[in-house]
Write an enzyme that holds these catalytic residues in place. Sequence first.
Site, PDB file in Angstrom:
ATOM      1  N   GLN A  98      20.755  16.535 -14.338  1.00 56.39           N
ATOM      2  CA  GLN A  98      20.583  16.667 -12.799  1.00 56.39           C
ATOM      3  C   GLN A  98      21.756  16.580 -12.088  1.00 56.39           C
ATOM      4  O   GLN A  98      22.403  15.368 -11.818  1.00 56.39           O
ATOM      5  CB  GLN A  98      19.485  15.677 -12.289  1.00 56.39           C
ATOM      6  CG  GLN A  98      18.840  16.116 -10.854  1.00 56.39           C
ATOM      7  CD  GLN A  98      17.748  15.074 -10.221  1.00 56.39           C
ATOM      8  OE1 GLN A  98      18.087  14.028 -10.023  1.00 56.39           O
ATOM      9  NE2 GLN A  98      16.736  15.999 -10.193  1.00 56.39           N
ATOM     10  N   TYR A 108      18.707  14.112   0.161  1.00 57.19           N
ATOM     11  CA  TYR A 108      19.955  14.079  -0.260  1.00 57.19           C
ATOM     12  C   TYR A 108      20.840  15.371   0.423  1.00 57.19           C
ATOM     13  O   TYR A 108      20.016  16.117   1.088  1.00 57.19           O
ATOM     14  CB  TYR A 108      19.992  14.242  -1.942  1.00 57.19           C
ATOM     15  CG  TYR A 108      19.579  12.714  -2.345  1.00 57.19           C
ATOM     16  CD1 TYR A 108      20.103  11.440  -1.767  1.00 57.19           C
ATOM     17  CD2 TYR A 108      18.613  12.834  -3.349  1.00 57.19           C
ATOM     18  CE1 TYR A 108      19.622  10.417  -2.258  1.00 57.19           C
ATOM     19  CE2 TYR A 108      17.984  11.538  -3.644  1.00 57.19           C
ATOM     20  CZ  TYR A 108      18.575  10.440  -3.007  1.00 57.19           C
ATOM     21  OH  TYR A 108      17.977   9.323  -3.709  1.00 57.19           O
ATOM     22  N   ARG A 119      15.446  21.513  -7.912  1.00 51.91           N
ATOM     23  CA  ARG A 119      14.420  20.485  -7.528  1.00 51.91           C
ATOM     24  C   ARG A 119      14.380  20.485  -6.021  1.00 51.91           C
ATOM     25  O   ARG A 119      15.219  20.416  -5.246  1.00 51.91           O
ATOM     26  CB  ARG A 119      14.734  18.939  -8.028  1.00 51.91           C
ATOM     27  CG  ARG A 119      13.422  18.033  -7.853  1.00 51.91           C
ATOM     28  CD  ARG A 119      13.601  16.763  -8.477  1.00 51.91           C
ATOM     29  NE  ARG A 119      12.273  16.388  -8.947  1.00 51.91           N
ATOM     30  CZ  ARG A 119      12.016  14.884  -9.124  1.00 51.91           C
ATOM     31  NH1 ARG A 119      12.696  14.178  -8.411  1.00 51.91           N
ATOM     32  NH2 ARG A 119      11.076  14.580  -9.451  1.00 51.91           N
ATOM     33  N   GLY A 141       7.384  10.220 -14.314  1.00 54.18           N
ATOM     34  CA  GLY A 141       8.435   9.453 -14.232  1.00 54.18           C
ATOM     35  C   GLY A 141       8.243   8.081 -14.802  1.00 54.18           C
ATOM     36  O   GLY A 141       8.504   7.734 -15.928  1.00 54.18           O
ATOM     37  N   ARG A 142       7.593   7.127 -14.094  1.00 55.40           N
ATOM     38  CA  ARG A 142       7.288   5.919 -14.426  1.00 55.40           C
ATOM     39  C   ARG A 142       6.560   5.602 -15.734  1.00 55.40           C
ATOM     40  O   ARG A 142       6.909   4.728 -16.522  1.00 55.40           O
ATOM     41  CB  ARG A 142       6.386   5.243 -13.131  1.00 55.40           C
ATOM     42  CG  ARG A 142       7.171   4.887 -12.117  1.00 55.40           C
ATOM     43  CD  ARG A 142       6.090   4.143 -10.752  1.00 55.40           C
ATOM     44  NE  ARG A 142       6.811   4.204  -9.658  1.00 55.40           N
ATOM     45  CZ  ARG A 142       6.709   5.114  -8.954  1.00 55.40           C
ATOM     46  NH1 ARG A 142       6.126   6.179  -9.172  1.00 55.40           N
ATOM     47  NH2 ARG A 142       7.432   5.007  -7.514  1.00 55.40           N
TER      48      ARG A 142
END
Length: 365
Positions: A102, A187, A234, A323-324
């Site tokens: 990424q 971002y 993304r 994810g987690r």
Amino acid sequence: MSSPQQLFTPYELGALTLPNRIVMAPMTRSRSTQPGDVANAMMADYYAQRASAGLIISEATQISPQGKGYSFTPGIYSAEQVAGWRQVTDAVHAKGGRMFLQLWHVGRMSHASFHDDGQPVAPSALRADAQVWVVGDDGVGRMVDVSEPRALNQEDIQAVIEDYRLAARHAREAGFDGVEIHAGNGYLIDQFLRTTSNLRNDAYGGSRENRIRFLIDVTRAVAGEIGAQCTGVRLAPFITARGMNCPDVIPTILQAAQTLDTLGIAYLHLAEADWDDAPQIPQPFRHQLRREFSGAIIVAGRYTLASGQALLDAGLVDLVAFGRPFVANPDFPARLQHDWPLAEFEGSRLFGGDEVGYSDYPTYQ
């Protein structure tokens, strides 16, 4: 009607055959070697343990020193960083895995201490209402307010696009199967997309076409370097934190998706809000995105086997990212498929540290 086990069936993503449709989502862990923000053997162990994912997307990795916003996050702009990541991709491939890097530029989501001139950069000189994780001189990491950025000029913008292109080349040299351009979560690229953070009146601001121009220019540069089928993007259409609550963001993202489709990229990856009372993604948006974009669609955002499978059954997505659950469950796909219990991760060890709370989680016995 698709099989109820579609999540565990193969999928052709560009030139890659994924053994299942389970993606390991990108997660910042801040374990790189210092100084230099270099990926290391500990990171190679961590990712190789999770190689049973259909696809691993690496933690966000800055394309340049200017792109950094958090302590101990890895880069992909120096020879040492390329060599460090090569350890990781070799380890993942040795376990039969597939991995995209990424690419990250945080823009205004940064702190003065990371920049020689004391200023992050952004489309416009607007400070975000946000914090980043910074390790102080005492070696302790803390969340601190971001610093005020300076606005990029046209020459700066072209330089950043070139940084993305070189980062894609370095990712290929480091052995990655492809790259994901991080254009979400407030971002830099996301900052260009939104009227709340982009007040420019030049070719990169104002109209939707102008606000998506930076994303398209970056994607075209990356795809031109490593191939469109090795390139993903993304996006985070429904995330509003960090001053990103733009009233025009959904039409903007749909227009961006339509234009990205003409470039032939491999996938779009939606970062969906993952807190308890987060808004549900409207079904009309999912259907419209499917019409605008013909490549693969990945979703991430606290999905379960049932909720992920429901979107696969509806034909609205192709892959589901987690994810987690991957933090504490290196064998997560097997646990999901066999309904084995999931271990809980230790949240205090997400950022920084050593193997504890990182690569020491066992597989299911």
